[in-house]
Design an enzyme around this catalytic site. Structure first.
Site, PDB file in Angstrom:
ATOM      1  N   GLY A   1      -0.949  -9.760  12.394  1.00 12.61           N
ATOM      2  CA  GLY A   1      -1.524  -8.481  12.823  1.00 12.61           C
ATOM      3  C   GLY A   1      -2.373  -7.794  11.783  1.00 12.61           C
ATOM      4  O   GLY A   1      -2.265  -6.581  11.595  1.00 12.61           O
TER       5      GLY A   1
ATOM      6  N   ASN B   1      -2.405 -13.059  15.771  1.00 13.89           N
ATOM      7  CA  ASN B   1      -3.294 -11.912  15.938  1.00 13.89           C
ATOM      8  C   ASN B   1      -3.798 -11.899  17.373  1.00 13.89           C
ATOM      9  O   ASN B   1      -3.738 -12.911  18.069  1.00 13.89           O
ATOM     10  CB  ASN B   1      -4.469 -12.015  14.955  1.00 13.89           C
ATOM     11  CG  ASN B   1      -5.083 -10.670  14.649  1.00 13.89           C
ATOM     12  OD1 ASN B   1      -5.435  -9.950  15.553  1.00 13.89           O
ATOM     13  ND2 ASN B   1      -5.181 -10.313  13.387  1.00 13.89           N
TER      14      ASN B   1
ATOM     15  N   HIS C   1       0.820  -1.230   0.000  1.00 10.89           N
ATOM     16  CA  HIS C   1       0.000   0.000   0.000  1.00 10.89           C
ATOM     17  C   HIS C   1       0.841   1.261   0.000  1.00 10.89           C
ATOM     18  O   HIS C   1       0.358   2.327   0.378  1.00 10.89           O
ATOM     19  CB  HIS C   1      -0.948  -0.025   1.210  1.00 10.89           C
ATOM     20  CG  HIS C   1      -1.931  -1.164   1.158  1.00 10.89           C
ATOM     21  ND1 HIS C   1      -2.521  -1.693   2.282  1.00 10.89           N
ATOM     22  CD2 HIS C   1      -2.386  -1.876   0.117  1.00 10.89           C
ATOM     23  CE1 HIS C   1      -3.327  -2.681   1.924  1.00 10.89           C
ATOM     24  NE2 HIS C   1      -3.261  -2.819   0.610  1.00 10.89           N
TER      25      HIS C   1
HETATM   26  C1  BV8 Z   1      -8.830  -2.066  -4.874  1.00  8.00           C
HETATM   27  C2  BV8 Z   1      -2.838   2.746   2.649  1.00  8.00           C
HETATM   28  C3  BV8 Z   1      -9.652  -2.096  -7.077  1.00  8.00           C
HETATM   29  C4  BV8 Z   1      -3.430   4.058   2.992  1.00  8.00           C
HETATM   30  C5  BV8 Z   1      -4.631   1.100   2.799  1.00  8.00           C
HETATM   31  C6  BV8 Z   1     -16.489  -1.651  -1.286  1.00  8.00           C
HETATM   32  C7  BV8 Z   1     -16.315  -0.341  -1.707  1.00  8.00           C
HETATM   33  C8  BV8 Z   1     -15.072   0.126  -2.147  1.00  8.00           C
HETATM   34  C9  BV8 Z   1     -13.984  -0.738  -2.179  1.00  8.00           C
HETATM   35  C10 BV8 Z   1     -14.192  -2.028  -1.741  1.00  8.00           C
HETATM   36  C11 BV8 Z   1     -15.417  -2.495  -1.312  1.00  8.00           C
HETATM   37  N1  BV8 Z   1     -15.266  -3.797  -0.963  1.00  8.00           N
HETATM   38  C12 BV8 Z   1     -13.998  -4.157  -1.152  1.00  8.00           C
HETATM   39  C13 BV8 Z   1     -13.352  -3.087  -1.649  1.00  8.00           C
HETATM   40  C14 BV8 Z   1     -11.967  -3.064  -2.013  1.00  8.00           C
HETATM   41  C15 BV8 Z   1     -11.195  -2.322  -0.904  1.00  8.00           C
HETATM   42  C16 BV8 Z   1     -11.380  -3.029   0.404  1.00  8.00           C
HETATM   43  O1  BV8 Z   1     -10.787  -4.065   0.618  1.00  8.00           O
HETATM   44  N2  BV8 Z   1     -12.186  -2.448   1.309  1.00  8.00           N
HETATM   45  C17 BV8 Z   1     -12.456  -3.130   2.560  1.00  8.00           C
HETATM   46  C18 BV8 Z   1     -12.213  -2.177   3.731  1.00  8.00           C
HETATM   47  C19 BV8 Z   1     -13.885  -3.636   2.527  1.00  8.00           C
HETATM   48  N3  BV8 Z   1      -9.839  -2.410  -1.346  1.00  8.00           N
HETATM   49  C20 BV8 Z   1      -9.345  -1.431  -2.101  1.00  8.00           C
HETATM   50  O2  BV8 Z   1      -9.932  -0.403  -2.375  1.00  8.00           O
HETATM   51  C21 BV8 Z   1      -7.960  -1.703  -2.664  1.00  8.00           C
HETATM   52  N4  BV8 Z   1      -7.993  -1.430  -4.063  1.00  8.00           N
HETATM   53  O3  BV8 Z   1      -9.578  -2.943  -4.533  1.00  8.00           O
HETATM   54  O4  BV8 Z   1      -8.738  -1.575  -6.129  1.00  8.00           O
HETATM   55  C22 BV8 Z   1      -9.180  -1.570  -8.353  1.00  8.00           C
HETATM   56  C23 BV8 Z   1      -8.635  -2.454  -9.270  1.00  8.00           C
HETATM   57  C24 BV8 Z   1      -8.215  -1.954 -10.472  1.00  8.00           C
HETATM   58  C25 BV8 Z   1      -8.309  -0.574 -10.741  1.00  8.00           C
HETATM   59  C26 BV8 Z   1      -8.828   0.300  -9.803  1.00  8.00           C
HETATM   60  C27 BV8 Z   1      -9.272  -0.197  -8.582  1.00  8.00           C
HETATM   61  C28 BV8 Z   1      -6.934  -0.788  -2.033  1.00  8.00           C
HETATM   62  C29 BV8 Z   1      -6.844  -1.076  -0.568  1.00  8.00           C
HETATM   63  C30 BV8 Z   1      -5.656  -0.299   0.002  1.00  8.00           C
HETATM   64  C31 BV8 Z   1      -6.177   0.752   0.955  1.00  8.00           C
HETATM   65  N5  BV8 Z   1      -5.035   1.396   1.610  1.00  8.00           N
HETATM   66  N6  BV8 Z   1      -3.558   1.674   3.356  1.00  8.00           N
HETATM   67  C32 BV8 Z   1      -3.103   4.415   4.416  1.00  8.00           C
HETATM   68  O5  BV8 Z   1      -2.544   3.605   5.161  1.00  8.00           O
HETATM   69  O6  BV8 Z   1      -3.409   5.559   4.764  1.00  8.00           O
HETATM   70  S1  BV8 Z   1      -5.389  -0.144   3.635  1.00  8.00           S
HETATM   71  C33 BV8 Z   1      -5.200   0.074   5.305  1.00  8.00           C
HETATM   72  O7  BV8 Z   1      -5.910  -1.009   5.904  1.00  8.00           O
HETATM   73  C34 BV8 Z   1      -3.772  -0.071   5.830  1.00  8.00           C
HETATM   74  O8  BV8 Z   1      -2.835  -0.445   4.857  1.00  8.00           O
HETATM   75  C35 BV8 Z   1      -3.936  -1.232   6.832  1.00  8.00           C
HETATM   76  O9  BV8 Z   1      -2.782  -1.925   7.051  1.00  8.00           O
HETATM   77  C36 BV8 Z   1      -4.921  -2.003   6.062  1.00  8.00           C
HETATM   78  C37 BV8 Z   1      -5.561  -3.230   6.549  1.00  8.00           C
HETATM   79  O10 BV8 Z   1      -5.926  -3.051   7.837  1.00  8.00           O
HETATM   80  P1  BV8 Z   1      -5.072  -3.887   8.902  1.00  8.00           P
HETATM   81  O11 BV8 Z   1      -3.619  -3.702   8.609  1.00  8.00           O
HETATM   82  O12 BV8 Z   1      -5.571  -5.266   8.964  1.00  8.00           O
HETATM   83  O13 BV8 Z   1      -5.364  -3.076  10.192  1.00  8.00           O
HETATM   84  P2  BV8 Z   1      -6.649  -3.225  11.124  1.00  8.00           P
HETATM   85  O14 BV8 Z   1      -6.625  -2.068  12.063  1.00  8.00           O
HETATM   86  O15 BV8 Z   1      -7.857  -3.478  10.279  1.00  8.00           O
HETATM   87  O16 BV8 Z   1      -6.395  -4.592  11.936  1.00  8.00           O
HETATM   88  C38 BV8 Z   1      -5.339  -4.673  12.855  1.00  8.00           C
HETATM   89  C39 BV8 Z   1      -5.335  -6.111  13.311  1.00  8.00           C
HETATM   90  O17 BV8 Z   1      -4.242  -6.288  14.179  1.00  8.00           O
HETATM   91  C40 BV8 Z   1      -6.596  -6.496  14.089  1.00  8.00           C
HETATM   92  O18 BV8 Z   1      -7.005  -7.778  13.682  1.00  8.00           O
HETATM   93  C41 BV8 Z   1      -6.108  -6.509  15.557  1.00  8.00           C
HETATM   94  O19 BV8 Z   1      -6.771  -7.521  16.309  1.00  8.00           O
HETATM   95  C42 BV8 Z   1      -4.680  -6.894  15.393  1.00  8.00           C
HETATM   96  N7  BV8 Z   1      -3.796  -6.390  16.436  1.00  8.00           N
HETATM   97  C43 BV8 Z   1      -3.807  -5.163  17.017  1.00  8.00           C
HETATM   98  N8  BV8 Z   1      -2.785  -5.094  17.911  1.00  8.00           N
HETATM   99  C44 BV8 Z   1      -2.140  -6.295  17.863  1.00  8.00           C
HETATM  100  C45 BV8 Z   1      -2.784  -7.121  16.940  1.00  8.00           C
HETATM  101  N9  BV8 Z   1      -2.397  -8.380  16.688  1.00  8.00           N
HETATM  102  C46 BV8 Z   1      -1.339  -8.846  17.382  1.00  8.00           C
HETATM  103  N10 BV8 Z   1      -0.651  -8.110  18.279  1.00  8.00           N
HETATM  104  C47 BV8 Z   1      -1.019  -6.843  18.544  1.00  8.00           C
HETATM  105  N11 BV8 Z   1      -0.332  -6.131  19.460  1.00  8.00           N
END
Ligand code: BV8
Length: 241
Positions: free
Chosen positions: A184, A210, A119
């Site tokens: 994570g 996780n 990303h």
């Molecule tokens: C794409 C950069 C297509 C920016 C990020 C509906 C509408 C619109 C889009 C979509 C949709 N449905 C699906 C999509 C696609 C969408 C998507 O997946 N949406 C999701 C939310 C439903 N994806 C996209 O849009 C991607 N692009 O599909 O393009 C396309 C194809 C061709 C041409 C044009 C378009 C792009 C996705 C990239 C988005 N950018 N980041 C920024 O950072 O500012 S994503 C962002 O979320 C971060 O990168 C982050 O890392 C990532 C994922 O989240 P996690 O890393 O998992 O973080 P989260 O907080 O969620 O979870 C943390 C976890 O850690 C938890 O489970 C927690 O329990 C655990 N944890 C916490 N502490 C600890 C721990 N575990 C262990 N130890 C600890 N101490």
């Protein structure tokens, strides 16, 4: 913390090719807020609403304020034991590729070399229109700046709704993987989260580290629940020390 499964320890010790998919939980114990955790909200804004091209077009100053806040936060923290454990795996296993969703650069600061930043990177600044990078701007961009082509400068990250160019490179790292570690991540963001099942379908054992179960957990071979700052170093100690 759950007892480490001896089969997982053996799988790590025997692995010749490993791939890792990490998310915000890898950096949580460094003090970097996760996207969806209780501290994940920023000034009553939902980060996933701000991490979009639409939000940037609508209010570039607000989005830059969000990213400057994250840059300042990341500049003030250090990699943690989980980042170092993944670098240790890279040093010990003949082939290890770390695919991260994180943009914080902490894995690089911990010494990771074979890293794919799916990303992008928080500290990259590129032109929205021509995508040319700007390296002469300060780390904290005080106000929206413009490219010589006239385009608005933006953070060099992949926003929701934008394609993930590095995904092909990540896919190419999967064939022949013996062990795939999911570290994570809530496994909600696509296409990143799909890498785990693709690895499994190509024959890898998949282990999740996780705090809590995710949509992937039921399909995986191992699940180690606990803070990765503890569980990953414990796995390394059991396998290599
Ligand atoms: C794409 C950069 C297509 C920016 C990020 C509906 C509408 C619109 C889009 C979509 C949709 N449905 C699906 C999509 C696609 C969408 C998507 O997946 N949406 C999701 C939310 C439903 N994806 C996209 O849009 C991607 N692009 O599909 O393009 C396309 C194809 C061709 C041409 C044009 C378009 C792009 C996705 C990239 C988005 N950018 N980041 C920024 O950072 O500012 S994503 C962002 O979320 C971060 O990168 C982050 O890392 C990532 C994922 O989240 P996690 O890393 O998992 O973080 P989260 O907080 O969620 O979870 C943390 C976890 O850690 C938890 O489970 C927690 O329990 C655990 N944890 C916490 N502490 C600890 C721990 N575990 C262990 N130890 C600890 N101490």
């Amino acid at each position: 913390m759950a007892e480490l499964d001896q089969d997982l320890v053996d799988a790590l010790r025997k692995a010749r090719k490993i791939a890792v998919l990490s998310g915000a939980g890898l950096s949580a114990e460094s003090g970097v807020p996760t996207f969806r955790g209780p501290e994940g909200l920023w000034k009553n804004h939902d980060p996933t609403e701000l991490a979009t091209a639409e939000a940037f077009r609508r209010d570039p100053a607000l989005v830059w304020e969000f990213y400057n806040w994250r840059r300042e936060k990341v500049l003030s923290v250090e990699p943690n034991g989980a980042h170092r454990a993944l670098v240790d795996i890279e040093a010990r296993v003949s082939e290890c590729t770390h695919i991260t969703q994180n943009v914080d650069g902490l894995s690089q600061r911990a010494g990771a070399r074979r890293l794919i930043e799916l990303h992008g990177n928080l500290f990259a600044t590129i032109c929205f229109d021509c995508r040319r990078p700007r390296t002469d701007l300060p780390e904290i961009v005080p106000h929206p700046s413009y490219c010589e082509c006239g385009g608005l400068m933006r953070p060099g990250v992949v926003w929701f709704g934008e394609s993930v160019p590095a995904f092909e490179t990540a896919l190419a790292a999967l064939p022949g993987t013996d062990l795939f570690l999911v570290v994570g991540t809530s496994a909600l963001v696509q296409p990143a989260a799909s890498l785990a099942m693709i690895a499994k379908q190509s024959g890898a054992h998949v282990a999740e580290f996780n705090l809590e179960p995710t949509p992937l957990t039921a399909s995986l071979d191992f699940a180690v629940h606990g803070p990765v700052g503890t569980t990953l170093p414990a796995l390394m100690a059991a396998a290599f020390h």
